[in-house]
Motif scaffolding. Sequence first.
Motif, PDB file in Angstrom:
ATOM      1  N   UNK A   5       0.832  -1.195   0.000  1.00  0.00           N
ATOM      2  CA  UNK A   5       0.000   0.000   0.000  1.00  0.00           C
ATOM      3  C   UNK A   5       0.872   1.252   0.000  1.00  0.00           C
ATOM      4  N   UNK A   6       0.977   1.962  -1.124  1.00  0.00           N
ATOM      5  CA  UNK A   6       1.825   3.170  -1.163  1.00  0.00           C
ATOM      6  C   UNK A   6       1.268   4.323  -0.348  1.00  0.00           C
ATOM      7  N   UNK A   7       0.000   4.227   0.091  1.00  0.00           N
ATOM      8  CA  UNK A   7      -0.598   5.288   0.894  1.00  0.00           C
ATOM      9  C   UNK A   7      -0.326   5.132   2.390  1.00  0.00           C
ATOM     10  N   UNK A   8       0.383   4.082   2.769  1.00  0.00           N
ATOM     11  CA  UNK A   8       0.664   3.835   4.181  1.00  0.00           C
ATOM     12  C   UNK A   8       1.551   4.937   4.746  1.00  0.00           C
ATOM     13  N   UNK A   9       1.210   5.386   5.942  1.00  0.00           N
ATOM     14  CA  UNK A   9       1.973   6.430   6.624  1.00  0.00           C
ATOM     15  C   UNK A   9       2.592   5.852   7.894  1.00  0.00           C
ATOM     16  N   UNK A  10       3.827   6.227   8.141  1.00  0.00           N
ATOM     17  CA  UNK A  10       4.587   5.740   9.293  1.00  0.00           C
ATOM     18  C   UNK A  10       4.875   6.909  10.216  1.00  0.00           C
ATOM     19  N   UNK A  11       4.638   6.708  11.503  1.00  0.00           N
ATOM     20  CA  UNK A  11       4.996   7.703  12.515  1.00  0.00           C
ATOM     21  C   UNK A  11       6.203   7.177  13.279  1.00  0.00           C
ATOM     22  N   UNK A  12       7.344   7.808  13.085  1.00  0.00           N
ATOM     23  CA  UNK A  12       8.587   7.408  13.740  1.00  0.00           C
ATOM     24  C   UNK A  12       8.809   8.279  14.967  1.00  0.00           C
ATOM     25  N   UNK A  13       9.139   7.656  16.092  1.00  0.00           N
ATOM     26  CA  UNK A  13       9.275   8.363  17.366  1.00  0.00           C
ATOM     27  C   UNK A  13      10.677   8.163  17.918  1.00  0.00           C
ATOM     28  N   UNK A  14      11.334   9.246  18.236  1.00  0.00           N
ATOM     29  CA  UNK A  14      12.639   9.221  18.894  1.00  0.00           C
ATOM     30  C   UNK A  14      12.443   9.677  20.330  1.00  0.00           C
ATOM     31  N   UNK A  15      12.644   8.780  21.290  1.00  0.00           N
ATOM     32  CA  UNK A  15      12.492   9.083  22.713  1.00  0.00           C
ATOM     33  C   UNK A  15      13.825   9.537  23.281  1.00  0.00           C
ATOM     34  N   UNK A  16      13.790  10.574  24.108  1.00  0.00           N
ATOM     35  CA  UNK A  16      15.010  11.161  24.665  1.00  0.00           C
ATOM     36  C   UNK A  16      14.826  11.418  26.158  1.00  0.00           C
ATOM     37  N   UNK A  17      15.921  11.854  26.792  1.00  0.00           N
ATOM     38  CA  UNK A  17      15.865  12.254  28.193  1.00  0.00           C
ATOM     39  C   UNK A  17      16.245  13.723  28.341  1.00  0.00           C
ATOM     40  N   UNK A  36       8.377  13.211  16.971  1.00  0.00           N
ATOM     41  CA  UNK A  36       7.624  12.341  16.077  1.00  0.00           C
ATOM     42  C   UNK A  36       7.630  12.937  14.671  1.00  0.00           C
ATOM     43  N   UNK A  37       7.821  12.082  13.701  1.00  0.00           N
ATOM     44  CA  UNK A  37       7.720  12.501  12.302  1.00  0.00           C
ATOM     45  C   UNK A  37       6.831  11.509  11.564  1.00  0.00           C
ATOM     46  N   UNK A  38       5.929  12.025  10.757  1.00  0.00           N
ATOM     47  CA  UNK A  38       5.068  11.192   9.918  1.00  0.00           C
ATOM     48  C   UNK A  38       5.670  11.147   8.525  1.00  0.00           C
ATOM     49  N   UNK A  39       5.906   9.931   8.030  1.00  0.00           N
ATOM     50  CA  UNK A  39       6.520   9.724   6.731  1.00  0.00           C
ATOM     51  C   UNK A  39       5.675   8.755   5.911  1.00  0.00           C
ATOM     52  N   UNK A  40       5.745   8.872   4.613  1.00  0.00           N
ATOM     53  CA  UNK A  40       5.127   7.887   3.737  1.00  0.00           C
ATOM     54  C   UNK A  40       6.118   6.755   3.485  1.00  0.00           C
ATOM     55  N   UNK A  41       5.638   5.657   2.939  1.00  0.00           N
ATOM     56  CA  UNK A  41       6.532   4.536   2.649  1.00  0.00           C
ATOM     57  C   UNK A  41       7.485   4.869   1.509  1.00  0.00           C
ATOM     58  N   UNK A  42       7.217   5.955   0.795  1.00  0.00           N
ATOM     59  CA  UNK A  42       8.109   6.393  -0.275  1.00  0.00           C
ATOM     60  C   UNK A  42       9.155   7.387   0.217  1.00  0.00           C
ATOM     61  N   UNK A  43       9.071   7.800   1.502  1.00  0.00           N
ATOM     62  CA  UNK A  43      10.088   8.667   2.075  1.00  0.00           C
ATOM     63  C   UNK A  43       9.719  10.117   2.220  1.00  0.00           C
ATOM     64  N   UNK A  44       8.499  10.505   1.827  1.00  0.00           N
ATOM     65  CA  UNK A  44       8.091  11.902   1.953  1.00  0.00           C
ATOM     66  C   UNK A  44       7.769  12.219   3.411  1.00  0.00           C
ATOM     67  N   UNK A  45       8.283  13.338   3.913  1.00  0.00           N
ATOM     68  CA  UNK A  45       8.056  13.764   5.290  1.00  0.00           C
ATOM     69  C   UNK A  45       6.841  14.682   5.304  1.00  0.00           C
ATOM     70  N   UNK A  46       5.836  14.328   6.103  1.00  0.00           N
ATOM     71  CA  UNK A  46       4.576  15.065   6.094  1.00  0.00           C
ATOM     72  C   UNK A  46       4.416  16.002   7.280  1.00  0.00           C
ATOM     73  N   UNK A  47       4.856  15.609   8.455  1.00  0.00           N
ATOM     74  CA  UNK A  47       4.646  16.443   9.648  1.00  0.00           C
ATOM     75  C   UNK A  47       5.643  16.062  10.724  1.00  0.00           C
ATOM     76  N   UNK A  73      12.402   5.956  11.040  1.00  0.00           N
ATOM     77  CA  UNK A  73      11.393   5.612  10.041  1.00  0.00           C
ATOM     78  C   UNK A  73      11.994   4.967   8.809  1.00  0.00           C
ATOM     79  N   UNK A  74      13.172   5.424   8.385  1.00  0.00           N
ATOM     80  CA  UNK A  74      13.836   4.831   7.227  1.00  0.00           C
ATOM     81  C   UNK A  74      14.229   3.385   7.489  1.00  0.00           C
ATOM     82  N   UNK A  75      14.617   3.086   8.716  1.00  0.00           N
ATOM     83  CA  UNK A  75      15.049   1.716   9.025  1.00  0.00           C
ATOM     84  C   UNK A  75      13.888   0.724   8.918  1.00  0.00           C
ATOM     85  N   UNK A  76      12.703   1.182   9.251  1.00  0.00           N
ATOM     86  CA  UNK A  76      11.559   0.282   9.095  1.00  0.00           C
ATOM     87  C   UNK A  76      11.302   0.007   7.614  1.00  0.00           C
ATOM     88  N   UNK A  77      11.415   1.027   6.776  1.00  0.00           N
ATOM     89  CA  UNK A  77      11.207   0.810   5.350  1.00  0.00           C
ATOM     90  C   UNK A  77      12.300  -0.085   4.763  1.00  0.00           C
TER      91      UNK A  77
END
Length: 496
Positions: free
Chosen positions: A215-227, A234-245, A421-425
């Motif tokens: 599904x090329x419309x799938x969106x991924x939310x990648x989260x980097x937790x810090x202290x 959080x960044x929302x990315x498409x499976x094609x690599x476009x950064x949305x928010x 997010x890139x590592x999941x793709x």
Amino acid sequence: MAQATTTIRHIMSYQPHHGDWFASNQALFNQIASFYFAVIQAHIMVLDHPKKEALTILETLTHTTQRNPNPAMPLSDIAQDIPAYFRRAAIHAALGSAHSFHTHLQKWKQRKEKAIVKGKTFHERPPVPPRTWNKSVTLYQGMWKERSNKSIMIKVWTGVCWSWIKVRITGRELPSDVESGSPSLVRKGHQWWLHTPVEKQFQNPGKIATQVTTNPQTKICAIDLNINENLAVCTVQTVEGTILATKFIKGGKEISGFRKRQLGHIARNRSRTGIMAESQQDNTDLWKKIRQVDEQCAHRISARIVQFAQQHQATILVFEHLGNLKPAKGKYSRRGNSKRAYWMKGRIFTYTKYKAYTMGMLTSRVSPKNTSRECACCHHLIVRYHAGQPAEGYTSGAPLAFCPCCGMKGNADRNASLVIGQRLRERYDPQEKPQALRRVLKNTGVAVSQDAGCEEGPSILIAGHGDTNEHGTAQDALFRMDEHSSDIPHQLRFLF
């Protein structure tokens, strides 16, 4: 269809002597559960049957009726006139414990056999049956009635007889779109709570691999937790690599400072009082305050992560697989602060996982190796530095990032989120796997380009950026990482 189960908790208001009744009721429940566990141990073949059949067999072995006047192990020797639903709840509790015990015992035997075959000495002790019982009482349909948003009537054993009592309950209402299960009486300290499991049905989102690859419309939310200050980026990315928010969830300095002050008070109190007894908890109020604030912060951050992902219609949440994190060396307050900050990161992931699943979103984790050191644009090593300092070397925890290879500049935590997010793709599309990270010279700490010695060139070209603002292109080798989106929230506020 998929389903998710969660628990809604209500605190109960009751008369003082009702607390003793609840305790007597729980003691009787555990006595009966212990009795049925012994029955199962004597008739171990019961565990080979489904739950309903096992329940019928155990009742035949213990319950006296006109058709069964002489059961093999009568329950009447333990207690008289036990309500049917109370008895069956205890049977199911005993069945659960018996299945768990025999599963662990079977795994222990398998490990022992493997050790003997390999000629190794096996020192692991076998699991033992429960020595004490402290199960919470599950109230089946016949043990409660007339439930509303503010009260419920329950049937309990007072120590002398069975009695119906009405108690007030305080908490959020049961959702209308869920199926409620049997509530339970749970004791927390000196207070009794009513826990109600609820089950929600929703459309099955499908496996992550299927979503990413089909599904090329799938969106991924990648989260980097810090202290640090940005507890989550959080960044929302498409499976094609476009950064949305992008979303920055702040408040790290505030929660860290609060926790460090409380730990400092604990350390000073311990220095005044000396050595405490081994089984005695010191500074109870201070420890409780730290736990409650950490718990509140973890729930709030996880809820905001899920809300952000839902707002942008993301169906996959991806985190780093953070394992053995060691606290920083130093004084007690510094070391304890770091340790609890790591614990809170684990809570955030756990709470986000179940909250996201109820919304139809799946959660995954990727390797954390070099996620903070890798450039999201060209995958070379980056430089991390503080504002006002030269962009060279690598300062752990610094907020700014610079890639000497492609010229990327921006927030280091956002860069790490993009890499996650890139590592999941890459996991499901090996062809897009980036080239290996370049080594760093010790004298400068700057990444050096070492392209592969092949005629086709490197797997990812540094100059491979589009000339126009088309889909999937980047202008001036920048991902606009120094700009924050308009929906960045305000700083977290903690009620201390």
